[in-house]
Design a protein around this motif. Structure first.
Motif, PDB file in Angstrom:
ATOM      1  N   CYS A 280       0.832  -1.204   0.000  1.00  0.00           N
ATOM      2  CA  CYS A 280       0.000   0.000   0.000  1.00  0.00           C
ATOM      3  C   CYS A 280       0.872   1.261   0.000  1.00  0.00           C
ATOM      4  O   CYS A 280       0.585   2.234  -0.717  1.00  0.00           O
ATOM      5  CB  CYS A 280      -0.915   0.012   1.226  1.00  0.00           C
ATOM      6  SG  CYS A 280      -2.205  -1.266   1.199  1.00  0.00           S
ATOM      7  N   VAL A 281       1.947   1.248   0.796  1.00  0.00           N
ATOM      8  CA  VAL A 281       2.855   2.397   0.850  1.00  0.00           C
ATOM      9  C   VAL A 281       3.523   2.607  -0.511  1.00  0.00           C
ATOM     10  O   VAL A 281       3.623   3.747  -1.001  1.00  0.00           O
ATOM     11  CB  VAL A 281       3.924   2.188   1.942  1.00  0.00           C
ATOM     12  CG1 VAL A 281       4.978   3.301   1.879  1.00  0.00           C
ATOM     13  CG2 VAL A 281       3.281   2.152   3.318  1.00  0.00           C
ATOM     14  N   VAL A 282       3.957   1.512  -1.136  1.00  0.00           N
ATOM     15  CA  VAL A 282       4.594   1.605  -2.455  1.00  0.00           C
ATOM     16  C   VAL A 282       3.602   2.118  -3.493  1.00  0.00           C
ATOM     17  O   VAL A 282       3.955   2.905  -4.380  1.00  0.00           O
ATOM     18  CB  VAL A 282       5.171   0.237  -2.875  1.00  0.00           C
ATOM     19  CG1 VAL A 282       5.666   0.275  -4.324  1.00  0.00           C
ATOM     20  CG2 VAL A 282       6.308  -0.163  -1.944  1.00  0.00           C
ATOM     21  N   ALA A 283       2.351   1.715  -3.382  1.00  0.00           N
ATOM     22  CA  ALA A 283       1.325   2.176  -4.327  1.00  0.00           C
ATOM     23  C   ALA A 283       1.147   3.684  -4.233  1.00  0.00           C
ATOM     24  O   ALA A 283       1.029   4.375  -5.250  1.00  0.00           O
ATOM     25  CB  ALA A 283       0.007   1.459  -4.058  1.00  0.00           C
ATOM     26  N   VAL A 284       1.116   4.220  -3.007  1.00  0.00           N
ATOM     27  CA  VAL A 284       0.971   5.667  -2.822  1.00  0.00           C
ATOM     28  C   VAL A 284       2.172   6.384  -3.421  1.00  0.00           C
ATOM     29  O   VAL A 284       2.025   7.394  -4.134  1.00  0.00           O
ATOM     30  CB  VAL A 284       0.829   6.014  -1.326  1.00  0.00           C
ATOM     31  CG1 VAL A 284       0.884   7.526  -1.119  1.00  0.00           C
ATOM     32  CG2 VAL A 284      -0.465   5.444  -0.771  1.00  0.00           C
ATOM     33  N   ARG A 285       3.357   5.870  -3.147  1.00  0.00           N
ATOM     34  CA  ARG A 285       4.568   6.492  -3.683  1.00  0.00           C
ATOM     35  C   ARG A 285       4.574   6.459  -5.215  1.00  0.00           C
ATOM     36  O   ARG A 285       4.914   7.437  -5.873  1.00  0.00           O
ATOM     37  CB  ARG A 285       5.796   5.764  -3.131  1.00  0.00           C
ATOM     38  CG  ARG A 285       7.116   6.339  -3.628  1.00  0.00           C
ATOM     39  CD  ARG A 285       8.270   5.482  -3.168  1.00  0.00           C
ATOM     40  NE  ARG A 285       9.527   5.979  -3.718  1.00  0.00           N
ATOM     41  CZ  ARG A 285      10.663   5.286  -3.695  1.00  0.00           C
ATOM     42  NH1 ARG A 285      10.693   4.079  -3.155  1.00  0.00           N
ATOM     43  NH2 ARG A 285      11.762   5.794  -4.203  1.00  0.00           N
ATOM     44  N   ARG A 286       4.198   5.305  -5.766  1.00  0.00           N
ATOM     45  CA  ARG A 286       4.197   5.179  -7.224  1.00  0.00           C
ATOM     46  C   ARG A 286       3.137   6.076  -7.843  1.00  0.00           C
ATOM     47  O   ARG A 286       3.349   6.652  -8.910  1.00  0.00           O
ATOM     48  CB  ARG A 286       3.973   3.726  -7.616  1.00  0.00           C
ATOM     49  CG  ARG A 286       3.966   3.484  -9.118  1.00  0.00           C
ATOM     50  CD  ARG A 286       4.309   2.048  -9.438  1.00  0.00           C
ATOM     51  NE  ARG A 286       5.723   1.787  -9.223  1.00  0.00           N
ATOM     52  CZ  ARG A 286       6.243   0.553  -9.140  1.00  0.00           C
ATOM     53  NH1 ARG A 286       5.461  -0.489  -9.235  1.00  0.00           N
ATOM     54  NH2 ARG A 286       7.529   0.386  -8.962  1.00  0.00           N
ATOM     55  N   TYR A 287       1.995   6.206  -7.189  1.00  0.00           N
ATOM     56  CA  TYR A 287       0.956   7.098  -7.700  1.00  0.00           C
ATOM     57  C   TYR A 287       1.476   8.528  -7.793  1.00  0.00           C
ATOM     58  O   TYR A 287       1.233   9.240  -8.777  1.00  0.00           O
ATOM     59  CB  TYR A 287      -0.269   7.040  -6.784  1.00  0.00           C
ATOM     60  CG  TYR A 287      -1.360   8.004  -7.182  1.00  0.00           C
ATOM     61  CD1 TYR A 287      -2.240   7.703  -8.220  1.00  0.00           C
ATOM     62  CD2 TYR A 287      -1.497   9.231  -6.521  1.00  0.00           C
ATOM     63  CE1 TYR A 287      -3.230   8.598  -8.598  1.00  0.00           C
ATOM     64  CE2 TYR A 287      -2.478  10.122  -6.890  1.00  0.00           C
ATOM     65  CZ  TYR A 287      -3.338   9.803  -7.927  1.00  0.00           C
ATOM     66  OH  TYR A 287      -4.319  10.697  -8.294  1.00  0.00           O
ATOM     67  N   MET A 288       2.228   8.929  -6.800  1.00  0.00           N
ATOM     68  CA  MET A 288       2.793  10.283  -6.794  1.00  0.00           C
ATOM     69  C   MET A 288       3.837  10.428  -7.901  1.00  0.00           C
ATOM     70  O   MET A 288       3.908  11.465  -8.575  1.00  0.00           O
ATOM     71  CB  MET A 288       3.404  10.596  -5.433  1.00  0.00           C
ATOM     72  CG  MET A 288       2.364  10.651  -4.308  1.00  0.00           C
ATOM     73  SD  MET A 288       3.109  10.857  -2.659  1.00  0.00           S
ATOM     74  CE  MET A 288       3.830  12.484  -2.835  1.00  0.00           C
ATOM     75  N   GLN A 289       4.651   9.379  -8.097  1.00  0.00           N
ATOM     76  CA  GLN A 289       5.660   9.421  -9.164  1.00  0.00           C
ATOM     77  C   GLN A 289       5.007   9.518 -10.534  1.00  0.00           C
ATOM     78  O   GLN A 289       5.406  10.323 -11.374  1.00  0.00           O
ATOM     79  CB  GLN A 289       6.536   8.168  -9.095  1.00  0.00           C
ATOM     80  CG  GLN A 289       7.475   8.114  -7.914  1.00  0.00           C
ATOM     81  CD  GLN A 289       8.217   6.785  -7.827  1.00  0.00           C
ATOM     82  OE1 GLN A 289       7.652   5.730  -8.139  1.00  0.00           O
ATOM     83  NE2 GLN A 289       9.472   6.831  -7.419  1.00  0.00           N
ATOM     84  N   LEU A 290       3.985   8.690 -10.751  1.00  0.00           N
ATOM     85  CA  LEU A 290       3.335   8.667 -12.062  1.00  0.00           C
ATOM     86  C   LEU A 290       2.548   9.942 -12.317  1.00  0.00           C
ATOM     87  O   LEU A 290       2.419  10.369 -13.462  1.00  0.00           O
ATOM     88  CB  LEU A 290       2.407   7.451 -12.141  1.00  0.00           C
ATOM     89  CG  LEU A 290       3.100   6.079 -12.133  1.00  0.00           C
ATOM     90  CD1 LEU A 290       2.065   4.965 -12.064  1.00  0.00           C
ATOM     91  CD2 LEU A 290       3.973   5.896 -13.372  1.00  0.00           C
ATOM     92  N   SER A 291       2.052  10.571 -11.262  1.00  0.00           N
ATOM     93  CA  SER A 291       1.298  11.803 -11.438  1.00  0.00           C
ATOM     94  C   SER A 291       2.182  12.943 -11.917  1.00  0.00           C
ATOM     95  O   SER A 291       1.715  13.899 -12.548  1.00  0.00           O
ATOM     96  CB  SER A 291       0.630  12.197 -10.107  1.00  0.00           C
ATOM     97  OG  SER A 291      -0.297  11.204  -9.709  1.00  0.00           O
ATOM     98  N   ARG A 292       3.480  12.844 -11.623  1.00  0.00           N
ATOM     99  CA  ARG A 292       4.410  13.902 -12.027  1.00  0.00           C
ATOM    100  C   ARG A 292       4.947  13.691 -13.433  1.00  0.00           C
ATOM    101  O   ARG A 292       5.654  14.545 -13.974  1.00  0.00           O
ATOM    102  CB  ARG A 292       5.579  13.970 -11.052  1.00  0.00           C
ATOM    103  CG  ARG A 292       5.192  14.436  -9.662  1.00  0.00           C
ATOM    104  CD  ARG A 292       6.426  14.819  -8.855  1.00  0.00           C
ATOM    105  NE  ARG A 292       7.287  13.671  -8.602  1.00  0.00           N
ATOM    106  CZ  ARG A 292       7.244  12.910  -7.504  1.00  0.00           C
ATOM    107  NH1 ARG A 292       6.365  13.215  -6.558  1.00  0.00           N
ATOM    108  NH2 ARG A 292       8.065  11.902  -7.337  1.00  0.00           N
ATOM    109  N   LYS A 293       4.652  12.539 -14.057  1.00  0.00           N
ATOM    110  CA  LYS A 293       5.220  12.228 -15.365  1.00  0.00           C
ATOM    111  C   LYS A 293       4.206  12.466 -16.478  1.00  0.00           C
ATOM    112  O   LYS A 293       3.021  12.378 -16.267  1.00  0.00           O
ATOM    113  CB  LYS A 293       5.709  10.765 -15.392  1.00  0.00           C
ATOM    114  CG  LYS A 293       6.934  10.582 -14.492  1.00  0.00           C
ATOM    115  CD  LYS A 293       7.475   9.175 -14.610  1.00  0.00           C
ATOM    116  CE  LYS A 293       8.697   8.995 -13.722  1.00  0.00           C
ATOM    117  NZ  LYS A 293       9.836   9.783 -14.161  1.00  0.00           N
TER     118      LYS A 293
END
Length: 293
Positions: A280-293
């Motif tokens: 779940c923590v990795v999903a939140v982090r990845r969501y933030m990464q993908l939102s910036r791309k």
């Protein structure tokens, strides 16, 4: 005739001509080229129409379909292949001049071997480097054995068509891509090997936004395809560390894809339950990464 060259293409008219020219230069014209146009809007249809009526020395088949992604285009192409072997060549790559001649000889060497799913040459970049090439003429190994044997570079496989038909790509219903390794490694899990030859048959040109360089975009648009890949790896990963990594990635991709029920299909349910909070923590982090791309 043993080999069909199968190419799925989408808006690559500016590059597809290089592949066509390389096919025209082949020292052996004993092959068929099937082009599956995955909904191009850049003049690919008109370009292929010229080739269909040209004096090129080999048969060309062209099929236009609505855009559904490379996986579905390849699946359709395989159903149209009538030769025993299929060589998938990307639309931004091209073949060296004697690739078909070499591959015809290669498939002849394994035609009576039921446990061999096909053969492969090496893929090189436009500037060919010699790193990690085989130190002998060929090696018989499964796709899962490649890394430990030093075949850790891009390869240009020629699979038996009947095996490709029985192992189609299965992208998630509302996505367009699933990593191809799922199919290649499933074939390996069923006991099939390939004969890997130590010569280059295909030159690759990785494109910005392509399947190789566009990994972040692919994951953003196809999270469940990647969840399926990480889950499939749990069938054969040996180290506990790798199993944990792939479980966490599967969980995070499943959350991003909004298909939580897929976790019930996990190939390691114990680790999935244990590592769910981290996923779940990795999903939140990845969501933030993908939102910036």
């Amino acid at each position: 005739m043993q080999i069909t060259v199968l190419t799925a293409t989408y808006n690559r008219a500016h590059l597809l001509g290089d592949l066509y020219d390389s096919l025209c230069r082949q020292t052996s014209k004993d092959f068929i080229w099937i082009i599956i146009d995955d909904g191009s809007s850049d003049g690919t249809k008109q370009l292929c129409g010229k080739w269909l009526h040209g004096n090129n020395g080999f048969k060309i088949e062209y099929c236009y379909i609505e855009n559904g992604g490379k996986n579905r285009a390849i699946n359709l192409g395989v159903t149209r292949v009538e030769t025993p072997y299929t060589m998938i060549v990307d639309s931004d790559d091209y073949l060296v001049d004697d690739a078909i001649e070499k591959m015809n000889k290669a498939v002849a060497s394994v035609s009576s071997m039921n446990a061999v799913a096909g053969v492969s040459g090496m893929r090189g970049e436009s500037v060919i480097n010699s790193l990690n090439q085989l130190q002998q003429n060929y090696i018989d190994a499964s796709n899962l054995e490649r890394k430990e044997l030093g075949i850790n570079r891009d390869c240009c496989e020629v699979y038996k068509t009947e095996i490709l038909r029985s192992h189609p790509f299965v992208p998630w219903e509302d996505e367009k891509f699933v990593p191809e390794e799922i199919v290649w490694n499933q074939i390996a899990l069923e006991g099939y090997k390939l004969r890997w030859f130590n010569f280059i048959t295909c030159i690759v040109r990785y494109q910005e936004g392509g399947l190789t360089k566009g990994a972040w975009s692919l994951l953003k648009n196809n999270p469940m395809g990647y969840a399926m890949m990480f889950n499939h790896r749990l069938l054969y990963e040996k180290s506990f560390q790798n199993m944990c990594y792939n479980t966490i990635q599967m969980i995070s991709c499943t959350i991003l894809g909004h298909h939580m029920k897929y976790l019930l299909k996990s190939n390691n349910k114990f680790l999935t339950i244990l590592l769910f909070p981290i996923g779940c923590v990795v999903a939140v982090r990845r969501y933030m990464q993908l939102s910036r791309k």
